[in-house]
Design a protein around this motif. Structure first.
Motif, PDB file in Angstrom:
ATOM      1  N   ALA A   4       1.757  47.643 -13.549  1.00 48.91           N
ATOM      2  CA  ALA A   4       1.975  48.337 -14.616  1.00 48.91           C
ATOM      3  C   ALA A   4       3.003  47.813 -15.577  1.00 48.91           C
ATOM      4  O   ALA A   4       2.651  47.747 -16.691  1.00 48.91           O
ATOM      5  N   VAL A   5       4.008  47.370 -15.173  1.00 46.18           N
ATOM      6  CA  VAL A   5       5.024  46.758 -15.824  1.00 46.18           C
ATOM      7  C   VAL A   5       4.742  45.547 -16.539  1.00 46.18           C
ATOM      8  O   VAL A   5       4.846  45.214 -17.827  1.00 46.18           O
ATOM      9  N   PHE A   6       3.927  44.638 -15.920  1.00 47.32           N
ATOM     10  CA  PHE A   6       3.374  43.249 -16.432  1.00 47.32           C
ATOM     11  C   PHE A   6       2.245  43.482 -17.099  1.00 47.32           C
ATOM     12  O   PHE A   6       1.840  42.613 -17.793  1.00 47.32           O
ATOM     13  N   ALA A   7       1.555  44.523 -17.099  1.00 43.80           N
ATOM     14  CA  ALA A   7       0.323  44.725 -17.983  1.00 43.80           C
ATOM     15  C   ALA A   7       0.777  45.300 -19.380  1.00 43.80           C
ATOM     16  O   ALA A   7      -0.209  45.334 -20.449  1.00 43.80           O
ATOM     17  N   HIS A  23      -1.685  32.635 -24.636  1.00 42.05           N
ATOM     18  CA  HIS A  23      -0.977  31.617 -23.429  1.00 42.05           C
ATOM     19  C   HIS A  23      -0.216  32.528 -22.399  1.00 42.05           C
ATOM     20  O   HIS A  23       0.003  31.794 -21.317  1.00 42.05           O
ATOM     21  N   ARG A  24      -0.101  33.675 -22.735  1.00 42.82           N
ATOM     22  CA  ARG A  24       0.502  34.562 -21.822  1.00 42.82           C
ATOM     23  C   ARG A  24       0.205  34.496 -20.348  1.00 42.82           C
ATOM     24  O   ARG A  24       0.842  34.446 -19.603  1.00 42.82           O
ATOM     25  N   ARG A  25      -1.198  34.563 -20.298  1.00 40.93           N
ATOM     26  CA  ARG A  25      -1.670  34.534 -18.733  1.00 40.93           C
ATOM     27  C   ARG A  25      -1.375  33.389 -18.133  1.00 40.93           C
ATOM     28  O   ARG A  25      -1.087  33.297 -16.957  1.00 40.93           O
ATOM     29  N   ARG A  26      -1.141  32.112 -18.758  1.00 43.75           N
ATOM     30  CA  ARG A  26      -0.981  30.851 -18.121  1.00 43.75           C
ATOM     31  C   ARG A  26       0.303  30.652 -17.930  1.00 43.75           C
ATOM     32  O   ARG A  26       0.847  30.031 -16.911  1.00 43.75           O
ATOM     33  N   ILE A  27       1.269  31.114 -18.680  1.00 40.54           N
ATOM     34  CA  ILE A  27       2.705  30.794 -18.610  1.00 40.54           C
ATOM     35  C   ILE A  27       3.412  31.863 -17.684  1.00 40.54           C
ATOM     36  O   ILE A  27       4.770  31.693 -17.508  1.00 40.54           O
ATOM     37  N   ARG A  28       2.780  33.070 -17.398  1.00 41.24           N
ATOM     38  CA  ARG A  28       3.730  33.970 -16.446  1.00 41.24           C
ATOM     39  C   ARG A  28       3.712  33.574 -15.006  1.00 41.24           C
ATOM     40  O   ARG A  28       4.596  34.108 -14.396  1.00 41.24           O
ATOM     41  N   THR A  29       2.990  32.500 -14.748  1.00 45.94           N
ATOM     42  CA  THR A  29       3.034  31.973 -13.444  1.00 45.94           C
ATOM     43  C   THR A  29       3.627  30.598 -13.211  1.00 45.94           C
ATOM     44  O   THR A  29       3.336  30.013 -14.346  1.00 45.94           O
ATOM     45  N   ASN A  30       3.731  30.105 -11.999  1.00 50.94           N
ATOM     46  CA  ASN A  30       3.892  28.518 -12.175  1.00 50.94           C
ATOM     47  C   ASN A  30       2.614  27.952 -11.292  1.00 50.94           C
ATOM     48  O   ASN A  30       2.974  26.947 -10.487  1.00 50.94           O
TER      49      ASN A  30
END
Length: 158
Positions: free
Chosen positions: A38-41, A90-97
């Motif tokens: 929920a935080v990251f949504a 871009h958010r979905r791509r840059i939030r993880t490595n």
């Protein structure tokens, strides 16, 4: 920081969640996982930080102080992707490595076949050849990030 002093740090969201959940007892783990999702949504960084604080308070209520401390200490560097400077697309791509980890797995896969190298230079040559291959073939055939969405900020960054 020396080479790119203006660069922002984005901690991997998935690894951050795992770090917190490792400090949560099994009885509360499902609740905590849902709360972190929920935080990251959240749609904005401010809302995500507010939600994270309410989750941290609930963690403390459930006597999960270490998890609450971990959440409070790392949430700001884990929500960099929510800044308005980055396009929503871009958010979905840059939030993880994931992209970096995938490249590392490919390098590991190739170097394991060889076993031992005669010297460091030969190992470096194999790794560089593999990186060149992956970036020229896989990364060039499909667009990972649409840089045209950055608009005016690309020339400023260069």
């Amino acid at each position: 920081n020396e080479l790119l002093p203006e660069a922002r740090y984005q901690r991997c969201m998935v690894h951050f969640e795992r770090n917190i959940l490792a400090k949560v007892n099994p009885r509360n783990r499902e609740w905590a996982a849902d709360a972190l999702k929920a935080v990251f949504a959240m749609e904005s960084r401010d809302k995500a930080l507010e939600k994270a604080e309410s989750v941290a308070k609930e963690l403390e209520t459930r006597k999960l102080r270490e998890a609450a401390k971990c959440l409070r200490e790392g949430i700001s560097e884990t929500t960099t992707y929510l800044l308005d400077d980055y396009p929503r697309e871009h958010r979905r791509r840059i939030r993880t490595n994931n992209m970096i980890e995938r490249l590392n797995r490919e390098i590991r896969r190739r170097t394991r076949v060889v076993g031992s190298f005669p010297d460091g230079r030969s190992a470096l040559m194999l790794v560089c050849a593999r990186v060149r291959y992956v970036t020229s073939n896989e990364w060039s055939t499909r667009r990972y990030l649409d840089m045209s969405r950055l608009g005016e900020s690309v020339p400023v960054a260069n």
